[in-house]
Design a protein around this motif. Structure first.
Motif, PDB file in Angstrom:
ATOM      1  N   ILE A  59      37.021  32.821  54.964  1.00 31.69           N
ATOM      2  CA  ILE A  59      37.535  32.578  53.615  1.00 31.69           C
ATOM      3  C   ILE A  59      37.744  31.079  53.426  1.00 31.69           C
ATOM      4  O   ILE A  59      38.281  30.402  54.323  1.00 31.69           O
ATOM      5  CB  ILE A  59      38.855  33.346  53.412  1.00 31.69           C
ATOM      6  N   ASN A  60      37.337  30.551  52.276  1.00 31.23           N
ATOM      7  CA  ASN A  60      37.465  29.125  51.954  1.00 31.23           C
ATOM      8  C   ASN A  60      38.743  28.906  51.140  1.00 31.23           C
ATOM      9  O   ASN A  60      38.762  29.141  49.916  1.00 31.23           O
ATOM     10  CB  ASN A  60      36.228  28.659  51.177  1.00 31.23           C
ATOM     11  N   ARG A  61      39.815  28.464  51.762  1.00 31.02           N
ATOM     12  CA  ARG A  61      41.114  28.297  51.118  1.00 31.02           C
ATOM     13  C   ARG A  61      41.023  27.347  49.928  1.00 31.02           C
ATOM     14  O   ARG A  61      41.655  27.530  48.902  1.00 31.02           O
ATOM     15  CB  ARG A  61      42.115  27.758  52.147  1.00 31.02           C
ATOM     16  N   GLU A  62      40.151  26.333  50.053  1.00 29.53           N
ATOM     17  CA  GLU A  62      40.008  25.357  48.969  1.00 29.53           C
ATOM     18  C   GLU A  62      39.507  26.030  47.678  1.00 29.53           C
ATOM     19  O   GLU A  62      39.909  25.670  46.577  1.00 29.53           O
ATOM     20  CB  GLU A  62      39.034  24.251  49.411  1.00 29.53           C
ATOM     21  N   GLY A  63      38.647  27.025  47.849  1.00 29.51           N
ATOM     22  CA  GLY A  63      38.148  27.748  46.674  1.00 29.51           C
ATOM     23  C   GLY A  63      39.257  28.555  46.016  1.00 29.51           C
ATOM     24  O   GLY A  63      39.432  28.523  44.788  1.00 29.51           O
ATOM     25  N   LEU A  64      40.044  29.248  46.824  1.00 29.98           N
ATOM     26  CA  LEU A  64      41.179  30.011  46.275  1.00 29.98           C
ATOM     27  C   LEU A  64      42.169  29.083  45.578  1.00 29.98           C
ATOM     28  O   LEU A  64      42.659  29.386  44.479  1.00 29.98           O
ATOM     29  CB  LEU A  64      41.873  30.786  47.404  1.00 29.98           C
ATOM     30  N   ASP A  65      42.445  27.934  46.197  1.00 29.11           N
ATOM     31  CA  ASP A  65      43.409  26.996  45.604  1.00 29.11           C
ATOM     32  C   ASP A  65      42.943  26.500  44.240  1.00 29.11           C
ATOM     33  O   ASP A  65      43.734  26.356  43.299  1.00 29.11           O
ATOM     34  CB  ASP A  65      43.652  25.805  46.547  1.00 29.11           C
ATOM     35  N   PHE A  66      41.618  26.264  44.112  1.00 30.74           N
ATOM     36  CA  PHE A  66      41.093  25.825  42.812  1.00 30.74           C
ATOM     37  C   PHE A  66      41.387  26.866  41.730  1.00 30.74           C
ATOM     38  O   PHE A  66      41.903  26.557  40.660  1.00 30.74           O
ATOM     39  CB  PHE A  66      39.577  25.573  42.888  1.00 30.74           C
ATOM     40  N   TYR A  67      41.101  28.134  42.044  1.00 31.12           N
ATOM     41  CA  TYR A  67      41.300  29.168  41.024  1.00 31.12           C
ATOM     42  C   TYR A  67      42.792  29.440  40.780  1.00 31.12           C
ATOM     43  O   TYR A  67      43.190  29.789  39.667  1.00 31.12           O
ATOM     44  CB  TYR A  67      40.535  30.446  41.400  1.00 31.12           C
ATOM     45  N   HIS A  68      43.646  29.234  41.788  1.00 32.19           N
ATOM     46  CA  HIS A  68      45.090  29.336  41.530  1.00 32.19           C
ATOM     47  C   HIS A  68      45.529  28.253  40.541  1.00 32.19           C
ATOM     48  O   HIS A  68      46.283  28.525  39.593  1.00 32.19           O
ATOM     49  CB  HIS A  68      45.877  29.205  42.839  1.00 32.19           C
ATOM     50  N   ARG A  69      45.040  27.021  40.735  1.00 29.11           N
ATOM     51  CA  ARG A  69      45.394  25.939  39.797  1.00 29.11           C
ATOM     52  C   ARG A  69      44.920  26.296  38.397  1.00 29.11           C
ATOM     53  O   ARG A  69      45.647  26.129  37.411  1.00 29.11           O
ATOM     54  CB  ARG A  69      44.771  24.613  40.250  1.00 29.11           C
ATOM     55  N   PHE A  70      43.716  26.841  38.297  1.00 28.55           N
ATOM     56  CA  PHE A  70      43.155  27.182  36.993  1.00 28.55           C
ATOM     57  C   PHE A  70      43.941  28.312  36.338  1.00 28.55           C
ATOM     58  O   PHE A  70      44.370  28.210  35.179  1.00 28.55           O
ATOM     59  CB  PHE A  70      41.678  27.567  37.127  1.00 28.55           C
ATOM     60  N   LYS A  90      35.128  43.232  50.482  1.00 27.92           N
ATOM     61  CA  LYS A  90      35.986  42.269  51.191  1.00 27.92           C
ATOM     62  C   LYS A  90      36.382  41.126  50.258  1.00 27.92           C
ATOM     63  O   LYS A  90      37.557  40.742  50.161  1.00 27.92           O
ATOM     64  CB  LYS A  90      35.243  41.709  52.407  1.00 27.92           C
ATOM     65  N   TYR A  91      35.395  40.601  49.516  1.00 26.41           N
ATOM     66  CA  TYR A  91      35.657  39.508  48.561  1.00 26.41           C
ATOM     67  C   TYR A  91      36.639  39.968  47.484  1.00 26.41           C
ATOM     68  O   TYR A  91      37.628  39.294  47.178  1.00 26.41           O
ATOM     69  CB  TYR A  91      34.328  39.059  47.955  1.00 26.41           C
ATOM     70  N   PHE A 105      42.002  40.333  44.823  1.00 29.31           N
ATOM     71  CA  PHE A 105      43.096  41.228  44.414  1.00 29.31           C
ATOM     72  C   PHE A 105      44.411  40.749  45.020  1.00 29.31           C
ATOM     73  O   PHE A 105      45.428  40.601  44.326  1.00 29.31           O
ATOM     74  CB  PHE A 105      42.819  42.665  44.875  1.00 29.31           C
ATOM     75  N   LYS A 106      44.389  40.522  46.320  1.00 29.56           N
ATOM     76  CA  LYS A 106      45.620  40.132  47.033  1.00 29.56           C
ATOM     77  C   LYS A 106      46.156  38.803  46.531  1.00 29.56           C
ATOM     78  O   LYS A 106      47.355  38.625  46.320  1.00 29.56           O
ATOM     79  CB  LYS A 106      45.309  40.070  48.540  1.00 29.56           C
ATOM     80  N   GLU A 107      45.240  37.855  46.299  1.00 29.70           N
ATOM     81  CA  GLU A 107      45.658  36.512  45.883  1.00 29.70           C
ATOM     82  C   GLU A 107      46.224  36.482  44.461  1.00 29.70           C
ATOM     83  O   GLU A 107      47.142  35.746  44.172  1.00 29.70           O
ATOM     84  CB  GLU A 107      44.447  35.564  45.934  1.00 29.70           C
ATOM     85  N   PHE A 108      45.640  37.267  43.557  1.00 31.84           N
ATOM     86  CA  PHE A 108      45.944  37.091  42.138  1.00 31.84           C
ATOM     87  C   PHE A 108      46.677  38.275  41.497  1.00 31.84           C
ATOM     88  O   PHE A 108      46.952  38.258  40.295  1.00 31.84           O
ATOM     89  CB  PHE A 108      44.662  36.756  41.370  1.00 31.84           C
ATOM     90  N   ARG A 149      43.291  50.440  43.618  1.00 23.87           N
ATOM     91  CA  ARG A 149      44.323  51.486  43.528  1.00 23.87           C
ATOM     92  C   ARG A 149      45.161  51.525  44.803  1.00 23.87           C
ATOM     93  O   ARG A 149      46.389  51.534  44.765  1.00 23.87           O
ATOM     94  CB  ARG A 149      43.682  52.848  43.298  1.00 23.87           C
ATOM     95  N   ARG A 150      44.493  51.503  45.946  1.00 23.24           N
ATOM     96  CA  ARG A 150      45.189  51.624  47.235  1.00 23.24           C
ATOM     97  C   ARG A 150      46.139  50.453  47.464  1.00 23.24           C
ATOM     98  O   ARG A 150      47.252  50.619  47.978  1.00 23.24           O
ATOM     99  CB  ARG A 150      44.150  51.696  48.382  1.00 23.24           C
ATOM    100  N   MET A 151      45.706  49.259  47.000  1.00 26.32           N
ATOM    101  CA  MET A 151      46.521  48.059  47.216  1.00 26.32           C
ATOM    102  C   MET A 151      47.625  47.907  46.190  1.00 26.32           C
ATOM    103  O   MET A 151      48.444  46.998  46.278  1.00 26.32           O
ATOM    104  CB  MET A 151      45.604  46.817  47.224  1.00 26.32           C
ATOM    105  N   GLY A 152      47.623  48.775  45.159  1.00 23.37           N
ATOM    106  CA  GLY A 152      48.669  48.705  44.125  1.00 23.37           C
ATOM    107  C   GLY A 152      48.609  47.429  43.307  1.00 23.37           C
ATOM    108  O   GLY A 152      49.639  46.823  42.967  1.00 23.37           O
ATOM    109  N   ILE A 153      47.395  47.024  42.937  1.00 27.19           N
ATOM    110  CA  ILE A 153      47.213  45.745  42.218  1.00 27.19           C
ATOM    111  C   ILE A 153      47.652  45.915  40.772  1.00 27.19           C
ATOM    112  O   ILE A 153      47.446  46.969  40.157  1.00 27.19           O
ATOM    113  CB  ILE A 153      45.726  45.298  42.283  1.00 27.19           C
ATOM    114  N   THR A 154      48.247  44.849  40.207  1.00 28.28           N
ATOM    115  CA  THR A 154      48.738  44.918  38.815  1.00 28.28           C
ATOM    116  C   THR A 154      47.562  44.934  37.838  1.00 28.28           C
ATOM    117  O   THR A 154      46.523  44.306  38.084  1.00 28.28           O
ATOM    118  CB  THR A 154      49.579  43.675  38.477  1.00 28.28           C
TER     119      THR A 154
END
Ligand SMILES: CCOCCOc1ccc(-c2cn(C[C@@H]3NC[C@@H](O)[C@H]3O)nn2)cc1
Length: 448
Positions: free
Chosen positions: A93-104, A145-146, A151-154, A209-214
């Protein structure tokens, strides 16, 4: 003057997609996508254009959000680039990619704009295509997996989720007609891709559904509405095949747990079969919460045994066309939304609708009257659809700004905002100010 009032909770938005606007193709740890490869293949994209820079929204997203605030939208549909999150498809997993989309996403939320996310808008990691793409279950598992990472991040930040944008384009435009990436021209390959992405869709909904995502999750097919040139059964059947391949081929498995048999039989005649494995259809038919519908145009079709695998020929009926050559006919949206009722009165968002009008700057303005006229006609149909009691909950114009229009490159412009691809200066068009007024009033004014 006629006034069409929209429901008070109706969502107004715009839509874009990662490869079409972001640029920064070699930045932030991003891996190679099939569109990077396809665009670099001579003859595939007009002028040899590619998404290396695009609208540079990777660096200019704050400016884009200022435009969204000025427009007054409360919903923004965008996609995440899988190659920014897991560059080789199913490895680290590329943390820098996740961080970009969190900022956005955080900037969208700070602006009071609801993020409406598409997980897959065509930019498959090249490494997975090299290993068989969507026809290989490795890609299916990699997508899950992606999706689970996103789901978990957002979860909690994002409440509207789409798995796939325009599955017909992913499968048939890209693998039977060869017009989009990866450019295969084989019916069986296209059917394998369609089935693979449907299994990936179903598995990711089960994870959601299993992860209980909002929030709510769905998929966004594109519409190909067609009406028969004559009253002959052959012409009507040709229309049925065209319509069904874009929607029923995907929505029947999701809502009914089986493919439309008349098309399965039609493809069997052509020697192609669906590679269904035990349990697939149960997975695919995991219930969803919403549908995104992408509508641009409709056709008048007739039976023609020489007209491709569907033997369905679209005729030039002399209608006004946009600059990409698509007839302007909003009636198909109304007809299709009633056709869609066979799956129940499901929650629907128009996740794409817009016109390719290539007007350029004149004295600092873009007087795109033809785009305004297109939107007037289609929003009037939206109002009719809502008045008929159909659960149409929101509308996202394609697109916020001019961007990379796939095989057409940058010559085709769908934006409410003009982009100068040399300077990257954004200039709102007259249609931007027209749409701003519709959103502010929550009504449409039609000059009689
Ligand atoms: C000559 C034979 O032609 C066969 C049909 O060929 C096409 C090409 C293109 C499309 C197409 C393009 N768009 C707009 C995008 N939707 C998603 C978003 O990314 C927009 O950029 N929708 N449909 C359909 C059919």
């Amino acid at each position: 003057m006629t006034i069409f009032q929209f429901p008070k909770d109706f969502r107004w938005g715009t839509a874009t997609a990662s490869y079409q606007i972001e640029g920064a193709a070699q930045e932030g740890g991003r891996g190679v996508s099939i569109w990077d490869t396809f665009a670099r293949t001579p003859g595939k994209v007009f002028n040899g254009d590619n998404g290396d820079v695009a609208c540079d929204s990777y660096h200019r997203y704050e400016e884009d959000i200022e435009l969204m605030k000025k427009l007054g939208i409360n919903t923004y549909r965008f996609s995440i680039a899988w190659p920014r999150i897991i560059p080789d498809g199913d490895g680290e997993i590329n943390r820098e990619g996740l961080d970009f989309y969190h900022r956005f996403v955080d900037a969208l939320l700070d602006a009071g704009i609801e993020p409406f996310l598409t997980l897959y808008h065509w930019d498959l990691p090249q490494t997975l295509e090299d290993d068989g793409g969507w026809g290989n279950r490795r890609t299916v598992d990699a997508f899950v997996k992606y999706a689970e990472v996103i789901f978990k991040e957002f979860s909690g930040k994002i409440n509207f989720w789409l798995t796939f944008n325009e599955p017909w384009c992913i499968a048939f435009l890209s693998n039977m007609l060869g017009i989009h990436a990866p450019g295969n021209k084989d019916l069986q390959t296209a059917i394998n891709v369609a089935h693979g992405l449907l299994v990936a869709h179903g598995k990711s909904v089960q994870s959601f559904r299993r992860m209980g995502i909002t929030g709510q999750i769905g998929i966004a097919p594109n519409v190909c509405w067609a009406e028969p040139y004559s009253k002959s059964p052959e012409d009507q059947a040709a229309c049925d095949r065209s319509i069904a391949l874009n929607t029923d081929w995907f929505l029947d498995p999701i809502y009914k747990g089986s493919y439309p048999q008349f098309l399965v039989d039609w493809f069997a005649e052509a020697g192609a079969t669906v590679p269904i494995q035990d349990g697939d259809m149960e997975i695919i038919s995991e219930p969803i919460d919403l549908l995104g519908i992408n509508y641009y145009t409709m056709g008048i079709n007739r039976f023609n045994p020489e007209a491709g695998v569907l033997q369905s020929e679209e005729l030039n009926m002399g209608l006004i066309k946009t600059d990409i050559g698509w007839p302007v006919e909003s009636r198909g949206l109304y007809e299709f939304m009633h056709y869609l009722q066979k799956y129940g009165n499901v929650d629907v968002y128009i996740t794409e609708n817009g016109a390719c009008i290539n007007d350029d700057l004149e004295n600092g303005k873009i007087n795109d009257d033809r785009r305004i006229s297109y939107y007037e006609q289609h929003l009037a149909q939206i109002h009719r659809i809502i008045n008929d009691g159909i659960n149409l909950k929101g509308y996202m114009a394609w697109s916020l700004m001019d961007n990379f229009e796939w095989a057409e490159g940058y010559r085709m412009r769908f934006g409410l905002v003009h982009v100068d691809y040399r300077s990257l200066v954004r200039t709102p068009k007259e249609s931007f100010y027209w749409y701003q007024s519709v959103i502010k009033n929550n009504w449409l004014e039609i000059r009689n």
